[in-house]
Design a protein around this motif. Sequence first.
Motif, short mmCIF file in Angstrom:
data_model
loop_
_atom_site.label_atom_id
_atom_site.label_comp_id
_atom_site.label_asym_id
_atom_site.label_seq_id
_atom_site.Cartn_x
_atom_site.Cartn_y
_atom_site.Cartn_z
N HIS A 87 -12.35 -2.82 24.27
CA HIS A 87 -11.78 -1.48 24.52
C HIS A 87 -11.21 -0.80 23.39
CE1 HIS A 87 -13.04 -2.53 28.79
NE2 HIS A 87 -12.47 -3.41 28.65
N PHE A 88 -10.95 -1.54 22.50
CA PHE A 88 -10.27 -0.97 21.20
C PHE A 88 -11.19 0.16 20.63
CE2 PHE A 88 -8.85 -0.82 16.99
CZ PHE A 88 -7.32 -1.03 17.12
N SER A 89 -10.47 1.18 20.74
CA SER A 89 -11.34 2.52 20.17
C SER A 89 -11.41 2.50 18.65
CB SER A 89 -10.46 3.67 20.72
OG SER A 89 -10.90 4.75 20.03
N THR A 90 -12.53 2.57 18.20
CA THR A 90 -12.56 2.75 16.99
C THR A 90 -12.71 4.14 16.22
OG1 THR A 90 -14.93 2.41 17.11
CG2 THR A 90 -13.77 0.53 16.36
N GLY A 116 -7.87 -12.52 31.33
CA GLY A 116 -9.14 -12.59 31.30
C GLY A 116 -9.99 -11.57 30.70
N LYS A 117 -9.35 -10.50 30.40
CA LYS A 117 -10.46 -9.39 29.63
C LYS A 117 -10.05 -9.63 28.05
CE LYS A 117 -9.52 -6.51 33.62
NZ LYS A 117 -8.41 -5.52 33.95
N ASP A 118 -11.03 -9.03 27.19
CA ASP A 118 -10.88 -9.12 26.06
C ASP A 118 -10.38 -7.69 25.46
OD1 ASP A 118 -10.97 -9.63 23.30
OD2 ASP A 118 -13.02 -10.10 23.22
N PRO A 119 -9.47 -7.42 24.94
CA PRO A 119 -8.88 -6.13 24.72
C PRO A 119 -9.77 -5.45 23.42
CG PRO A 119 -7.19 -7.76 24.65
CD PRO A 119 -8.27 -8.62 24.77
N PHE A 163 0.67 -1.23 -0.19
CA PHE A 163 0.00 -0.03 0.02
C PHE A 163 0.73 1.11 -0.06
CE2 PHE A 163 -3.51 -2.85 2.36
CZ PHE A 163 -4.08 -3.10 1.02
N LEU A 164 1.96 1.17 0.74
CA LEU A 164 2.85 2.30 0.78
C LEU A 164 3.54 2.70 -0.77
CD1 LEU A 164 4.23 1.99 4.41
CD2 LEU A 164 3.03 3.87 3.54
N TRP A 165 3.88 1.32 -1.04
CA TRP A 165 4.62 1.58 -2.43
C TRP A 165 3.55 2.13 -3.50
CZ3 TRP A 165 4.30 -0.66 -7.43
CH2 TRP A 165 5.27 -0.81 -8.22
N GLN A 166 2.30 2.09 -3.22
CA GLN A 166 0.99 2.63 -4.26
C GLN A 166 0.67 3.79 -3.97
OE1 GLN A 166 -1.59 -0.87 -3.68
NE2 GLN A 166 -1.63 -0.91 -5.96
N GLY A 167 1.33 4.44 -2.80
CA GLY A 167 1.32 5.95 -2.40
C GLY A 167 0.13 6.06 -1.26
N HIS A 168 -0.42 5.09 -0.77
CA HIS A 168 -1.47 5.27 0.15
C HIS A 168 -0.94 5.43 1.38
CE1 HIS A 168 -4.04 3.80 -3.10
NE2 HIS A 168 -3.70 2.61 -2.96
N ARG A 169 -1.91 6.31 2.16
CA ARG A 169 -1.51 6.43 3.62
C ARG A 169 -1.91 5.07 4.64
NH1 ARG A 169 -3.72 11.59 7.00
NH2 ARG A 169 -5.10 10.37 7.58
N VAL A 170 -0.96 4.81 5.27
CA VAL A 170 -0.83 3.38 5.91
C VAL A 170 -0.63 3.82 7.64
CG1 VAL A 170 -0.48 1.00 6.20
CG2 VAL A 170 -0.30 2.23 3.89
N GLY A 171 -1.64 3.23 8.26
CA GLY A 171 -1.43 3.05 9.82
C GLY A 171 -1.31 1.97 10.19
N MET A 172 -1.01 1.66 11.58
CA MET A 172 -1.10 0.15 12.22
C MET A 172 -1.35 0.10 13.67
SD MET A 172 1.58 -2.92 11.42
CE MET A 172 1.18 -3.14 9.67
N SER A 173 -2.16 -0.91 14.02
CA SER A 173 -2.50 -0.93 15.30
C SER A 173 -2.56 -2.70 15.54
CB SER A 173 -4.01 -0.70 15.56
OG SER A 173 -4.31 0.71 15.18
N ILE A 174 -2.13 -2.88 16.78
CA ILE A 174 -2.27 -4.05 17.46
C ILE A 174 -3.38 -4.37 18.68
CG2 ILE A 174 -0.89 -5.81 18.80
CD1 ILE A 174 0.52 -5.74 16.19
N ILE A 175 -4.09 -5.36 18.27
CA ILE A 175 -5.11 -5.68 19.32
C ILE A 175 -4.34 -6.47 20.61
CG2 ILE A 175 -7.43 -6.44 19.91
CD1 ILE A 175 -7.89 -6.58 16.95
N GLY A 176 -4.41 -5.54 21.65
CA GLY A 176 -3.55 -6.43 22.72
C GLY A 176 -3.93 -5.34 23.87
N ASN A 177 -3.12 -5.81 25.04
CA ASN A 177 -3.43 -4.87 26.13
C ASN A 177 -2.92 -3.56 26.37
OD1 ASN A 177 -4.99 -6.65 27.56
ND2 ASN A 177 -3.37 -7.72 28.68
#
Lengths: 164, 425
Positions: B319-322, B313-316, B268-282
């Motif tokens: 709480h993952f903010s959209t 025991g909690k599902d992250p 995607f970056l090579w195609q010139g798009h703007r890319v961000g990244m997140s991890i679902i975790g604590n």
Amino acid sequence: MITILRKSLFYICVLSSAITAILGFEEYHVRPCEAAVLLCAVLWIIARKKIPSVCLFLSLVIATAGLLLKVSPLVMFFYSGFSLAAWDIASLEISLKNNSKERMSNHYQFTRVLSLLSALAIGFPLIFAGRTLHLKIPFFVMVLLAIVTFFSINRIVNIVKRKE
Amino acid sequence: MKNNILFFILLILGLFFAGLISRNGDIVWMALLFIVYLGIGIAQSPVQEEIKLKARRQVNKQRQEDSSFLIEVEVVVRNEGRKSLCILLSDPIRKDMEVTKGSLYLMTSLKPGEEAVLGYSFKITRGDFSWKCVSAKVADPLCLQSIQIEIEAETELFIHPHHRRFHPFPIRPWETLSSPGLIPTRQGGSGTEFWGVREYHPGDPLKYLDWRLTARHPHQFFTREFVQEKTADIALIIDGRQSMNISTGKENLFEQEIKTAASLAETFLWQGHRVGMSIIGNSYSKIQPDYGKKQLHRILNFLATVKIESDDGKDPLIHFSTRQFSSKTMVIVISPMNSNDSLFYRRLRFQRLQTILICPDTLEFIKPAANRETVLALRTCRLERKRNLNLISQLSISVIDWKIHEPLAPLLRRALARPLVARKI
């Protein structure tokens, strides 16, 4: 090469100490002590990398028992001296167990063996000199000396702690 | 080392008191040997002020055939003091390090001006290694007393996950950013493909004047228009929950997700798009969206460091903010989802975000033995998975059912080129 030398030195120390002690005990026909010396020598060889301190402690117990049983003190001094040397070499082997490059530690091994030899070279003449002097120290002076030694050792421990 | 001193002190005291109790002077004399040994050790013990050690670290990496890296580390320590020192050098070991050559310890003695080399190599697939210093224990030759010091030898090394850029494929986001890119929009403007002709407005560049049409219609000017090409805003989300991770032998599902995310980011970056990244975790770690090579480097460094996190025991995901995504963002989630996750996708769709789910087939990944006992269970699992995926796709989310051992690129091309039309929820 240095590893072979180190191992040979260890076996020489263990065997020499065992032979010396057995010969000493043989003179006074103390069979159980001879068996204990043999067992201790086997333990030295088997568990040198795991419990060298236990082996040294057992060797000293045997040496003390020999002295109490009036076995030649010279023999027992040599037995404890060789045991100390064996302990030192075993400790050296433990500290070099995970060494990155054997070659790099040659000088260190040489320095350590030299320190051990100097300790023995100073210790034995001191013992012999002390024994030939025949000083008659009264019991209370002896107790006083013991207390002074205890406090000196306590001071050494404090200095060591502070440095660490 | 400290224990050795204590041991010797106990031995000496023991012999001393045994001699006193038995009134046997020879036992006390025997203690003298150990006192001398202890004394020689302490006399040669190092002094903090006299220790001057300098270190430098060299790190080389070589790619191996099995896509891992062989890292060769060499720490050179130099004694710049005036006294010989006995030192134990050690480097910290990490769980994921597989030492193949050498060791992380070196017991050596250094004369003034002499150098010692602590060298080892290890294999790694990905990770970040930042060494700040090398630990050194400076001791006396008999190792009775030591001083612990840290010698500065700073190096940082990132091993990026092994990945391959996909062959470029067109994507059709619902909304684009205003910056020029590769996605053709249904608007005239500056671009490369011809869109139409309109009347000339003052300020239009003269190079876009249609001279032929102007010649046919005197006293009038015409400007050629091109299809506007714009960029997309893409957010990649990786599922880093421990409960969702599966390992079979050397293979790890999370590692596969990481590799896929790296490939997608680079494409995607090579195609010139703007890319961000997140991890679902604590820890909810993320990389802010951006363009270009620097962003790719940032993302790959990020992917080199990410680890599976315990859920406690909690599902992250709850709480993952959209809200962190703008309305123009195309969200690509790489997750082996379960039935409880549908709420998260619902939240994404409530925000009118175009969402694509890449769902690795866990059953295909594990490859369980199909015998009489498991066949029914497997069938139930497959049905449940199919039902879950159907529920997600009913939310106008493009679902890519990915069998891990099959190539992902064709599936992506199909899903991204013709996205589902947004429906009202």
